[in-house]
Design a protein around this motif. Structure first.
Motif: not given
Length: 58
Positions: A37-46
């Motif tokens: 979940r944290m990786l999706r939040e961090e790198f999903g947008k970028t």
């Protein structure tokens, strides 16, 4: 019911053999979900921005 010290340590050992791996797997399962979940939040947008930038350059 009286439990002798030998029986107590036998049950304790059996319990630990079962409980420690089960609790470790549960901990890994829940922390893996949090990390995803944290990786999706961090790198999903970028990642979506990077895809848009590369699409615009074409």
């Amino acid at each position: 019911m009286r439990v002798s010290p030998e029986e107590f340590f036998m049950y304790l050992t059996i319990g630990l053999i079962v409980l420690v791996p089960v609790s470790a797997r549960l901990y890994r399962y829940f922390t893996a979900g949090q990390v995803k979940r944290m990786l999706r939040e961090e790198f999903g947008k970028t990642a979506s921005r990077a895809d848009n930038d590369s699409d615009q350059k074409r």
